[in-house]
Design an enzyme around this catalytic site. Structure first.
Site, PDB file in Angstrom:
ATOM      1  N   TRP A   1       0.807  -1.223   0.000  1.00  0.00           N
ATOM      2  CA  TRP A   1       0.000   0.000   0.000  1.00  0.00           C
ATOM      3  C   TRP A   1       0.839   1.271   0.000  1.00  0.00           C
ATOM      4  O   TRP A   1       0.301   2.350  -0.217  1.00  0.00           O
ATOM      5  CB  TRP A   1      -0.911   0.017   1.243  1.00  0.00           C
ATOM      6  CG  TRP A   1      -0.156  -0.264   2.507  1.00  0.00           C
ATOM      7  CD1 TRP A   1      -0.019  -1.487   3.118  1.00  0.00           C
ATOM      8  CD2 TRP A   1       0.604   0.654   3.301  1.00  0.00           C
ATOM      9  NE1 TRP A   1       0.784  -1.383   4.235  1.00  0.00           N
ATOM     10  CE2 TRP A   1       1.172  -0.072   4.372  1.00  0.00           C
ATOM     11  CE3 TRP A   1       0.865   2.022   3.214  1.00  0.00           C
ATOM     12  CZ2 TRP A   1       1.980   0.521   5.340  1.00  0.00           C
ATOM     13  CZ3 TRP A   1       1.672   2.606   4.169  1.00  0.00           C
ATOM     14  CH2 TRP A   1       2.214   1.858   5.214  1.00  0.00           C
TER      15      TRP A   1
ATOM     16  N   GLU B   1      10.594  -8.288  -3.351  1.00  0.00           N
ATOM     17  CA  GLU B   1      11.109  -7.004  -2.847  1.00  0.00           C
ATOM     18  C   GLU B   1      10.535  -6.843  -1.456  1.00  0.00           C
ATOM     19  O   GLU B   1       9.337  -6.580  -1.302  1.00  0.00           O
ATOM     20  CB  GLU B   1      10.635  -5.854  -3.743  1.00  0.00           C
ATOM     21  CG  GLU B   1      11.184  -5.889  -5.155  1.00  0.00           C
ATOM     22  CD  GLU B   1      12.659  -5.552  -5.212  1.00  0.00           C
ATOM     23  OE1 GLU B   1      13.208  -5.021  -4.236  1.00  0.00           O
ATOM     24  OE2 GLU B   1      13.273  -5.836  -6.255  1.00  0.00           O
ATOM     25  N   LEU B   2      11.362  -7.008  -0.427  1.00  0.00           N
ATOM     26  CA  LEU B   2      10.817  -7.153   0.927  1.00  0.00           C
ATOM     27  C   LEU B   2      11.213  -5.996   1.842  1.00  0.00           C
ATOM     28  O   LEU B   2      11.555  -4.930   1.371  1.00  0.00           O
ATOM     29  CB  LEU B   2      11.268  -8.514   1.479  1.00  0.00           C
ATOM     30  CG  LEU B   2      10.967  -9.697   0.526  1.00  0.00           C
ATOM     31  CD1 LEU B   2      11.440 -11.006   1.116  1.00  0.00           C
ATOM     32  CD2 LEU B   2       9.489  -9.761   0.178  1.00  0.00           C
TER      33      LEU B   2
ATOM     34  N   GLU C   1      11.638  -3.441  11.443  1.00  0.00           N
ATOM     35  CA  GLU C   1      11.117  -2.390  10.570  1.00  0.00           C
ATOM     36  C   GLU C   1       9.968  -1.675  11.290  1.00  0.00           C
ATOM     37  O   GLU C   1       8.949  -2.288  11.579  1.00  0.00           O
ATOM     38  CB  GLU C   1      10.595  -3.055   9.292  1.00  0.00           C
ATOM     39  CG  GLU C   1      10.505  -2.128   8.128  1.00  0.00           C
ATOM     40  CD  GLU C   1       9.994  -2.821   6.873  1.00  0.00           C
ATOM     41  OE1 GLU C   1       9.243  -3.812   6.979  1.00  0.00           O
ATOM     42  OE2 GLU C   1      10.338  -2.351   5.783  1.00  0.00           O
TER      43      GLU C   1
ATOM     44  N   CYS D   1      10.241   1.446   2.184  1.00  0.00           N
ATOM     45  CA  CYS D   1      11.174   0.347   2.444  1.00  0.00           C
ATOM     46  C   CYS D   1      12.618   0.838   2.473  1.00  0.00           C
ATOM     47  O   CYS D   1      13.473   0.199   3.073  1.00  0.00           O
ATOM     48  CB  CYS D   1      10.996  -0.737   1.397  1.00  0.00           C
ATOM     49  SG  CYS D   1      11.154  -0.102  -0.267  1.00  0.00           S
TER      50      CYS D   1
ATOM     51  N   LYS E   1      -2.573  -7.624  -8.149  1.00  0.00           N
ATOM     52  CA  LYS E   1      -3.407  -7.532  -6.938  1.00  0.00           C
ATOM     53  C   LYS E   1      -2.802  -6.493  -6.007  1.00  0.00           C
ATOM     54  O   LYS E   1      -1.736  -6.695  -5.432  1.00  0.00           O
ATOM     55  CB  LYS E   1      -3.498  -8.872  -6.202  1.00  0.00           C
ATOM     56  CG  LYS E   1      -4.620  -8.812  -5.158  1.00  0.00           C
ATOM     57  CD  LYS E   1      -4.486  -9.779  -4.026  1.00  0.00           C
ATOM     58  CE  LYS E   1      -3.681  -9.285  -2.864  1.00  0.00           C
ATOM     59  NZ  LYS E   1      -4.218  -8.086  -2.190  1.00  0.00           N
ATOM     60  N   PRO E   2      -3.495  -5.353  -5.861  1.00  0.00           N
ATOM     61  CA  PRO E   2      -2.982  -4.334  -4.949  1.00  0.00           C
ATOM     62  C   PRO E   2      -3.370  -4.674  -3.507  1.00  0.00           C
ATOM     63  O   PRO E   2      -4.194  -5.550  -3.269  1.00  0.00           O
ATOM     64  CB  PRO E   2      -3.708  -3.069  -5.412  1.00  0.00           C
ATOM     65  CG  PRO E   2      -5.007  -3.563  -5.982  1.00  0.00           C
ATOM     66  CD  PRO E   2      -4.744  -4.941  -6.532  1.00  0.00           C
TER      67      PRO E   2
HETATM   68  P1  NAD Z   1       2.181  -7.164   3.041  1.00  0.00           P
HETATM   69  O1  NAD Z   1       3.210  -8.233   2.902  1.00  0.00           O
HETATM   70  O2  NAD Z   1       1.284  -7.228   4.215  1.00  0.00           O
HETATM   71  O3  NAD Z   1       1.224  -7.129   1.764  1.00  0.00           O
HETATM   72  C1  NAD Z   1       1.726  -6.922   0.462  1.00  0.00           C
HETATM   73  C2  NAD Z   1       0.756  -7.534  -0.539  1.00  0.00           C
HETATM   74  O4  NAD Z   1       0.767  -8.952  -0.371  1.00  0.00           O
HETATM   75  C3  NAD Z   1      -0.688  -7.099  -0.362  1.00  0.00           C
HETATM   76  O5  NAD Z   1      -1.293  -6.945  -1.631  1.00  0.00           O
HETATM   77  C4  NAD Z   1      -1.294  -8.262   0.384  1.00  0.00           C
HETATM   78  O6  NAD Z   1      -2.701  -8.376   0.198  1.00  0.00           O
HETATM   79  C5  NAD Z   1      -0.561  -9.418  -0.256  1.00  0.00           C
HETATM   80  N1  NAD Z   1      -0.521 -10.653   0.548  1.00  0.00           N
HETATM   81  C6  NAD Z   1      -0.569 -10.788   1.886  1.00  0.00           C
HETATM   82  N2  NAD Z   1      -0.532 -12.100   2.227  1.00  0.00           N
HETATM   83  C7  NAD Z   1      -0.441 -12.801   1.065  1.00  0.00           C
HETATM   84  C8  NAD Z   1      -0.365 -14.180   0.741  1.00  0.00           C
HETATM   85  N3  NAD Z   1      -0.392 -15.122   1.690  1.00  0.00           N
HETATM   86  N4  NAD Z   1      -0.276 -14.530  -0.548  1.00  0.00           N
HETATM   87  C9  NAD Z   1      -0.246 -13.606  -1.524  1.00  0.00           C
HETATM   88  N5  NAD Z   1      -0.338 -12.279  -1.287  1.00  0.00           N
HETATM   89  C10 NAD Z   1      -0.426 -11.876  -0.007  1.00  0.00           C
HETATM   90  O7  NAD Z   1       2.970  -5.777   2.996  1.00  0.00           O
HETATM   91  P2  NAD Z   1       2.370  -4.306   3.202  1.00  0.00           P
HETATM   92  O8  NAD Z   1       2.079  -4.105   4.644  1.00  0.00           O
HETATM   93  O9  NAD Z   1       1.315  -4.033   2.204  1.00  0.00           O
HETATM   94  O10 NAD Z   1       3.626  -3.403   2.774  1.00  0.00           O
HETATM   95  C11 NAD Z   1       4.614  -2.989   3.646  1.00  0.00           C
HETATM   96  C12 NAD Z   1       5.857  -3.843   3.478  1.00  0.00           C
HETATM   97  O11 NAD Z   1       6.306  -3.789   2.129  1.00  0.00           O
HETATM   98  C13 NAD Z   1       7.020  -3.373   4.315  1.00  0.00           C
HETATM   99  O12 NAD Z   1       7.656  -4.491   4.904  1.00  0.00           O
HETATM  100  C14 NAD Z   1       7.950  -2.724   3.287  1.00  0.00           C
HETATM  101  O13 NAD Z   1       9.313  -2.694   3.641  1.00  0.00           O
HETATM  102  C15 NAD Z   1       7.715  -3.575   2.110  1.00  0.00           C
HETATM  103  N6  NAD Z   1       8.106  -2.872   0.891  1.00  0.00           N
HETATM  104  C16 NAD Z   1       9.209  -3.290   0.217  1.00  0.00           C
HETATM  105  C17 NAD Z   1       9.628  -2.610  -0.924  1.00  0.00           C
HETATM  106  C18 NAD Z   1      10.828  -3.052  -1.703  1.00  0.00           C
HETATM  107  O14 NAD Z   1      10.964  -2.629  -2.837  1.00  0.00           O
HETATM  108  N7  NAD Z   1      11.703  -3.887  -1.163  1.00  0.00           N
HETATM  109  C19 NAD Z   1       8.895  -1.502  -1.365  1.00  0.00           C
HETATM  110  C20 NAD Z   1       7.781  -1.096  -0.641  1.00  0.00           C
HETATM  111  C21 NAD Z   1       7.390  -1.802   0.479  1.00  0.00           C
END
Ligand code: NAD
Length: 475
Positions: A147, A246-247, A379, A280, A171-172
């Site tokens: 998000w 990308e985590l 984080e 991130c 899927k956003p």
């Molecule tokens: P999240 O992992 O909770 O969710 C990300 C996406 O994954 C969402 O669309 C969610 O619905 C989906 N998702 C969740 N569980 C899933 C599953 N079991 N199977 C498939 N899809 C699933 O992350 P968030 O809270 O939306 O975003 C914040 C995180 O993203 C932070 O840890 C941040 O560091 C990371 N991030 C990393 C980068 C990068 O480029 N490395 C960039 C931006 C954000």
């Protein structure tokens, strides 16, 4: 109220459930949009549409795909104000930054439009045989995004996927699906054949998991939390699917005693507090040479106190609310943990006065921090700059690398030798030297250690959507 639909096989559709979710503005908790809720049936339909569209799209000429992506970029620019406004009201990003994000997403499409033309292979002569090495699209890909940069991060995936000849289901995040959907609609409206790019909404556990496990998708490109990435990698392993992950990150900034202290303090404030620290590659740990620590800290505080907090739709505002109460709570908990272990709050540390209905939090500077504190290890994803002193280069590098993450790191120094020496020793996918950002479309972006696998952006970002084939010719 704005209605956000899904896009499956070129059609704007409600989910099979017929239900809608309401998105609330994090600045005031007012409802701003209704979002069609998707479920597993919708994910399967979208994957099937992408599968059906793949043979056609993968055999379209790269030039045609390039032209379509440029047209899509133009349409995104035309609609940038509207998409940016939706982005701001759904997740709280200041409108200036939202607009920048949408325009940068359009630039990504332009970049990958051209990169797709440079799909260059090898021709190897071995006497009585010839080896031709070509790159071909992986197939149907699932693009799962978070998000915090819902439009730009999707562009980093959709751009190369489409340029490579893949078809995709996006899927956003359920926290911010609206602007991302408008972005996909704009790409589609540029003239994509039906099914080439689809978008479905829904929870990660259901819709996301289906996009990961369904055998139709050949590759998962995911940006999000490390724990989700680990689950995805394990689930994808059952079909040996390709993954790009990308985590999370926990970026250090090292400020050496010979640094331009003003420039370092400005970058620190911008990188620690921009998007309320929900980035991130935010600066999460600041290490400053003992000799300049006082001067640097004072400059950081002065700049922090000058930031304008307010309604994110106001173009003069620097900081809006955080995305959710959960995110704000985590920030508060990390600060409390640090204070309980001896940290001092130099500014911020609480909600600002006068914003009772929004998830606002003051940008916070801490000192006297150490690595026993959660804020220095986990984080936070909140607006906090913890400042710690170091003595000597060795100490700085050791502290910076003392983390499970390895996404980005920043160095401020005026010594070229020290910059190169330190940059080479830091365990991170990107190192910024005397710059506050490591993002450039031309250069690869991705993580070491638990920050991920694979690279986005640059020609390497395109390669992630290609398989290599060797064709051996006997003469
Ligand atoms: P999240 O992992 O909770 O969710 C990300 C996406 O994954 C969402 O669309 C969610 O619905 C989906 N998702 C969740 N569980 C899933 C599953 N079991 N199977 C498939 N899809 C699933 O992350 P968030 O809270 O939306 O975003 C914040 C995180 O993203 C932070 O840890 C941040 O560091 C990371 N991030 C990393 C980068 C990068 O480029 N490395 C960039 C931006 C954000």
């Amino acid at each position: 109220m704005y209605r956000s639909m899904m896009l499956i096989n070129g059609e704007r559709v409600e989910g099979a459930s017929g239900r809608f979710d309401v998105i609330h503005n994090p600045a005031n908790q007012e409802p701003v949009a209704e979002v069609a809720i998707g479920d597993v049936i919708d994910a399967v339909k979208a994957l099937e549409a992408a599968q059906h569209a793949f043979p056609g799209w993968s055999s379209v000429s790269p030039k045609r795909r390039c032209d379509l992506l440029h047209d899509a970029a133009d349409l995104v620019r035309e609609r940038a104000d509207r998409i940016a406004e939706l982005l701001t009201v759904e997740m709280g990003k200041p409108i200036r930054d939202s607009r920048r994000e949408v325009l940068s997403a359009a630039d990504s499409l332009d970049y990958f439009a051209e990169e797709g033309l440079r799909n260059i292979g090898d021709w190897i002569s071995t006497g009585d045989t010839r080896s031709i090495v070509i790159k071909q699209p992986v197939g149907v890909v699932s693009l799962i995004t978070p998000w915090n940069y819902p439009v730009e991060l999707l562009a980093w995936k959709a751009g190369p996927a489409l340029a490579a000849g893949c078809t995709a289901v996006a899927k956003p995040s359920s926290l911010a699906p609206v602007a991302a959907t408008e972005f996909v609609m704009a790409i589609n409206d540029a003239g994509l054949p039906p099914g080439v790019l689809n978008i479905v909404h829904g929870s990660g556990d259901t819709v996301g998991a289906e996009l990961v496990t369904n055998p139709i998708s050949r590759k998962i490109s995911f940006t999000g939390e490390t724990s989700t990435g680990i689950w995805i990698m394990e689930a994808a392993a059952r079909n040996l699917k390709r993954v790009s992950l990308e985590l999370g990150g926990h970026a250090p900034m090292i400020v050496f005693d010979d640094a331009d202290i003003d420039a370092a303090a400005s970058a620190c404030v911008r990188r620690a507090f921009g998007n309320m620290g929900q980035v991130c590659i935010s600066v999460n740990r600041v290490y400053v040479d003992d000799a300049i620590a006082e001067d640097f800290t004072e400059k950081v505080i002065r700049r922090t106190l000058g930031l304008r907090i307010g309604d994110p739709l106001d173009p003069e505002v620097d900081l809006g609310p955080m995305v959710s109460e959960a995110q704000r709570r985590k920030t508060r908990e990390h600060i409390e943990d640090a204070v309980n272990k001896g940290a001092q709050i130099l500014c911020g540390g609480r909600e600002p006065d006068g914003f009772a209905r929004g998830y606002y939090f003051l940008p916070t500077v801490l000192k006297d921090v150490d690595h026993t504190m959660r804020i220095m290890r986990e984080e936070t994803f909140g607006p906090v700059a913890p400042i710690m002193r170091f003595c000597g280069e060795e100490d700085a590098v050791r502290l910076a690398n003392d983390t499970q993450y390895g996404l980005a790191a920043y160095i401020y120094t005026n010594s070229l030798r020290r910059a190169v020496r330190t940059a080479e020793r830091l365990e991170a996918g990107s190192v910024g030297v005397n710059v506050g950002s490591v993002i450039d479309h031309h250069a690869p972006f991705g993580g070491w250690k638990q920050s991920g696998i694979g690279r986005e952006l640059s020609h390497r970002g395109l390669d992630e959507y290609m398989e290599i084939k060797h064709i051996r010719l006997g003469l």
